[in-house]
Design a protein around this motif. Structure first.
Motif, short mmCIF file in Angstrom:
data_model
loop_
_atom_site.label_atom_id
_atom_site.label_comp_id
_atom_site.label_asym_id
_atom_site.label_seq_id
_atom_site.Cartn_x
_atom_site.Cartn_y
_atom_site.Cartn_z
N ASP A 21 5.71 12.43 -9.08
CA ASP A 21 4.71 11.92 -8.15
C ASP A 21 3.44 11.45 -8.83
OD1 ASP A 21 6.28 12.33 -5.97
OD2 ASP A 21 5.47 14.32 -5.49
N ALA A 24 0.92 8.59 -7.42
CA ALA A 24 1.14 8.34 -5.99
C ALA A 24 -0.17 8.26 -5.23
CB ALA A 24 2.03 9.43 -5.40
N VAL A 25 -1.13 9.09 -5.57
CA VAL A 25 -2.43 9.07 -4.89
C VAL A 25 -3.14 7.75 -5.15
CG1 VAL A 25 -4.70 10.17 -4.79
CG2 VAL A 25 -2.63 11.57 -4.91
N SER A 26 -3.07 7.26 -6.35
CA SER A 26 -3.70 5.97 -6.67
C SER A 26 -3.08 4.85 -5.85
CB SER A 26 -3.57 5.67 -8.15
OG SER A 26 -4.23 6.65 -8.91
N ALA A 27 -1.77 4.84 -5.73
CA ALA A 27 -1.09 3.80 -4.96
C ALA A 27 -1.47 3.89 -3.49
CB ALA A 27 0.42 3.93 -5.13
N GLU A 28 -1.58 5.10 -2.96
CA GLU A 28 -1.98 5.26 -1.56
C GLU A 28 -3.40 4.79 -1.34
OE1 GLU A 28 -1.27 9.36 -0.76
OE2 GLU A 28 0.90 9.14 -0.83
N LEU A 29 -4.30 5.07 -2.28
CA LEU A 29 -5.69 4.62 -2.15
C LEU A 29 -5.79 3.10 -2.23
CD1 LEU A 29 -7.78 7.24 -4.12
CD2 LEU A 29 -7.82 6.76 -1.69
N ILE A 31 -3.75 1.01 -1.08
CA ILE A 31 -3.34 0.48 0.23
C ILE A 31 -4.31 0.91 1.33
CG2 ILE A 31 -1.53 0.57 1.98
CD1 ILE A 31 0.46 0.86 -0.36
N ALA A 32 -4.72 2.16 1.33
CA ALA A 32 -5.51 2.71 2.43
C ALA A 32 -6.96 2.23 2.43
CB ALA A 32 -5.47 4.22 2.39
N THR A 33 -7.57 2.07 1.28
CA THR A 33 -8.98 1.71 1.22
C THR A 33 -9.27 0.33 1.82
OG1 THR A 33 -9.29 3.14 -0.69
CG2 THR A 33 -10.98 1.48 -0.29
#
Length: 144
Positions: A21, A24-29, A31-33
């Motif tokens: 994983d 994964a947090v970087s990829a989510e950020l 998209i989400a930001t």
């Protein structure tokens, strides 16, 4: 002191699972930001549109008050609405058009324009209209 074999095996599985994983947090950020910022800009855009609608309605009402007066004219009503727009609409309302009509019985003033654009490619139209009867002096029939 080394942990027992069962615990070592369990820790190894956890490490391998967590290793998969990474990032994964970087990829989510990523998209989400931008989505969060777009939602925030949309809220600001609709607040500006609402404010621009209220300004246009105030200008139309002001123009109607002048146009429907006993000796008023459609041109005076349009000029009064334009003057109020010049004072109030420096920010929220762009490309304004004021039209006024006065007949023997009623008068109306229409204000149209667009709200200031915050979200690219989202141009929201603004339309306000005020209509009312023309003031007339009615003679007193009882002779008082």
């Amino acid at each position: 002191m080394t942990p027992p074999t069962a615990i070592r095996g369990w820790l190894g599985r956890v490490r391998r699972a967590l290793r998969g994983d990474r990032g994964a947090v970087s990829a989510e950020l990523v998209i989400a930001t931008p989505l969060l910022l777009l939602m925030l800009l949309a809220i600001v855009q609709f607040a500006l549109w609402s404010h621009a609608t209220h300004v246009a309605q105030a200008a139309a009402s002001q123009g109607l008050a002048v146009a429907r007066a006993q000796n008023g004219t459609a041109a005076a009503g349009a000029a009064s609405a334009r003057q109020l727009l010049d004072q109030l609409a420096a920010g929220p309302l762009d490309n304004t058009v004021v039209a006024a009509d006065r007949g023997p019985v009623s008068a109306s003033v229409r204000v149209t324009g667009t709200a200031t654009v915050v979200v690219p490619f989202l141009s929201l139209p603004v339309h306000a209209e005020a209509t009312g009867p023309v003031e007339r002096l009615v003679p007193d029939l009882e002779g008082r």
